[in-house]
Design a protein around this motif. Structure first.
Motif, PDB file in Angstrom:
ATOM      1  N   ALA A  61       1.653   2.073  11.062  1.00 51.46           N
ATOM      2  CA  ALA A  61       1.689   1.417   9.716  1.00 51.46           C
ATOM      3  C   ALA A  61       1.150   2.347   8.734  1.00 51.46           C
ATOM      4  O   ALA A  61       1.664   2.238   7.446  1.00 51.46           O
ATOM      5  CB  ALA A  61       1.140  -0.001   9.932  1.00 51.46           C
ATOM      6  N   ASN A  62      -0.043   2.985   8.810  1.00 47.16           N
ATOM      7  CA  ASN A  62      -0.884   3.848   7.786  1.00 47.16           C
ATOM      8  C   ASN A  62      -1.482   4.907   8.369  1.00 47.16           C
ATOM      9  O   ASN A  62      -2.180   4.818   9.272  1.00 47.16           O
ATOM     10  CB  ASN A  62      -1.460   2.955   6.937  1.00 47.16           C
ATOM     11  CG  ASN A  62      -1.948   3.493   5.697  1.00 47.16           C
ATOM     12  OD1 ASN A  62      -0.914   4.245   4.907  1.00 47.16           O
ATOM     13  ND2 ASN A  62      -3.322   3.600   5.449  1.00 47.16           N
ATOM     14  N   LEU A  63      -1.772   5.847   7.759  1.00 52.20           N
ATOM     15  CA  LEU A  63      -2.387   7.181   8.204  1.00 52.20           C
ATOM     16  C   LEU A  63      -3.586   7.547   6.997  1.00 52.20           C
ATOM     17  O   LEU A  63      -2.807   7.778   6.217  1.00 52.20           O
ATOM     18  CB  LEU A  63      -1.726   8.200   8.732  1.00 52.20           C
ATOM     19  CG  LEU A  63      -2.555   9.560   8.858  1.00 52.20           C
ATOM     20  CD1 LEU A  63      -3.327   9.494  10.055  1.00 52.20           C
ATOM     21  CD2 LEU A  63      -1.420  10.575   9.217  1.00 52.20           C
ATOM     22  N   ILE A  77       5.781   7.815   8.089  1.00 50.13           N
ATOM     23  CA  ILE A  77       4.337   7.773   8.153  1.00 50.13           C
ATOM     24  C   ILE A  77       3.929   7.929   6.864  1.00 50.13           C
ATOM     25  O   ILE A  77       3.403   9.045   6.313  1.00 50.13           O
ATOM     26  CB  ILE A  77       3.975   9.149   9.040  1.00 50.13           C
ATOM     27  CG1 ILE A  77       4.652   9.284  10.467  1.00 50.13           C
ATOM     28  CG2 ILE A  77       2.322   9.382   9.019  1.00 50.13           C
ATOM     29  CD1 ILE A  77       3.948   9.465  11.398  1.00 50.13           C
ATOM     30  N   PRO A  78       3.480   6.633   6.383  1.00 48.95           N
ATOM     31  CA  PRO A  78       2.801   6.318   5.040  1.00 48.95           C
ATOM     32  C   PRO A  78       1.476   7.222   5.106  1.00 48.95           C
ATOM     33  O   PRO A  78       0.768   6.777   6.362  1.00 48.95           O
ATOM     34  CB  PRO A  78       2.717   4.994   4.735  1.00 48.95           C
ATOM     35  CG  PRO A  78       3.316   4.407   6.021  1.00 48.95           C
ATOM     36  CD  PRO A  78       3.747   5.460   6.877  1.00 48.95           C
ATOM     37  N   ARG A  79       0.894   7.727   4.225  1.00 45.56           N
ATOM     38  CA  ARG A  79      -0.402   8.158   4.394  1.00 45.56           C
ATOM     39  C   ARG A  79      -0.997   8.672   3.196  1.00 45.56           C
ATOM     40  O   ARG A  79      -0.348   8.705   2.280  1.00 45.56           O
ATOM     41  CB  ARG A  79      -0.323   9.751   5.454  1.00 45.56           C
ATOM     42  CG  ARG A  79       0.271  10.715   4.670  1.00 45.56           C
ATOM     43  CD  ARG A  79       0.234  12.369   5.443  1.00 45.56           C
ATOM     44  NE  ARG A  79       0.246  13.270   4.415  1.00 45.56           N
ATOM     45  CZ  ARG A  79       0.420  14.489   4.816  1.00 45.56           C
ATOM     46  NH1 ARG A  79       0.735  14.518   6.126  1.00 45.56           N
ATOM     47  NH2 ARG A  79       0.717  15.343   3.927  1.00 45.56           N
ATOM     48  N   ALA A  84      -1.936  15.803  11.685  1.00 46.21           N
ATOM     49  CA  ALA A  84      -1.977  14.683  12.225  1.00 46.21           C
ATOM     50  C   ALA A  84      -0.373  13.905  11.882  1.00 46.21           C
ATOM     51  O   ALA A  84      -0.242  13.530  12.962  1.00 46.21           O
ATOM     52  CB  ALA A  84      -2.748  13.745  11.411  1.00 46.21           C
ATOM     53  N   SER A  85       0.202  14.057  10.882  1.00 47.17           N
ATOM     54  CA  SER A  85       1.537  13.740  10.964  1.00 47.17           C
ATOM     55  C   SER A  85       2.570  14.053  11.639  1.00 47.17           C
ATOM     56  O   SER A  85       3.247  13.507  12.301  1.00 47.17           O
ATOM     57  CB  SER A  85       1.958  13.999   9.235  1.00 47.17           C
ATOM     58  OG  SER A  85       1.306  12.895   8.446  1.00 47.17           O
ATOM     59  N   ASP A  86       2.260  15.357  12.012  1.00 45.57           N
ATOM     60  CA  ASP A  86       3.095  16.254  13.128  1.00 45.57           C
ATOM     61  C   ASP A  86       3.152  15.646  14.529  1.00 45.57           C
ATOM     62  O   ASP A  86       3.951  15.243  15.213  1.00 45.57           O
ATOM     63  CB  ASP A  86       2.929  17.566  13.086  1.00 45.57           C
ATOM     64  CG  ASP A  86       3.639  18.520  11.805  1.00 45.57           C
ATOM     65  OD1 ASP A  86       4.136  17.703  10.954  1.00 45.57           O
ATOM     66  OD2 ASP A  86       3.166  19.539  11.630  1.00 45.57           O
TER      67      ASP A  86
END
Length: 160
Positions: A97-99, A133-135, A119-121
């Protein structure tokens, strides 16, 4: 090399890429690693521990390179997945949901977003290439235990 996205589970997709979800480190203060409320799993911040030892200390732009920061962000993401698995028992049915990625850095450092890609990878590898990946990636003056990176992850979870 086999396509990791054809693997059946979150863990098998990560394993196909050489990643292992660790047992999360024991909390170092008064908090819980995660708490599920309704269809949302709130995870406490995770820093890059490997076998209960911080993988590096210091600040990006001073002691830690961008490439090292990416690897540390990936480790923190794996620790977050370990905490999620500990709370939920499985990662199947979960979605990002969120990073939030916090980068301890020198005042002139401006590559927070590149560090956050580590982290996204990992999360994209875990949940699939179609996972949005919303971040947010921000620089901070310091983090617990002098960690260079900390991530906070929010997951949605499928109803049981």
């Amino acid at each position: 090399m086999k396509d990791p996205f054809n693997a059946a589970t979150v863990e098998s997709r990560l394993n196909a890429l050489g990643h292992t979800i660790p047992v999360p480190p024991a909390p170092r203060a008064n908090y819980t690693p995660g708490k599920a409320i309704g269809d949302t799993l709130y995870l406490s911040g995770q820093i890059p521990f490997v076998d209960e030892v911080l993988a590096a200390t210091g600040k990006l732009g001073e002691d830690v390179t961008v490439q090292e920061g990416q690897k540390l962000a990936a480790l923190a993401a794996l620790n977050a997945l370990g905490a999620a698995r500990q709370v939920l028992g499985t990662l199947e049915g979960a979605s990002v949901a969120n990073l939030n990625v916090f980068v301890a850095c020198a005042p002139s450092f401006a590559e927070h977003h590149i560090v956050a890609n580590g982290a996204s990878d990992v999360l994209t590898a875990a949940f699939g290439p179609d996972e949005a990946i919303p971040r947010t990636a921000v620089g901070v003056p310091s983090l617990p235990l002098n960690a260079p990176v900390e991530i906070q992850l929010l997951l949605t979870i499928a109803a049981a």
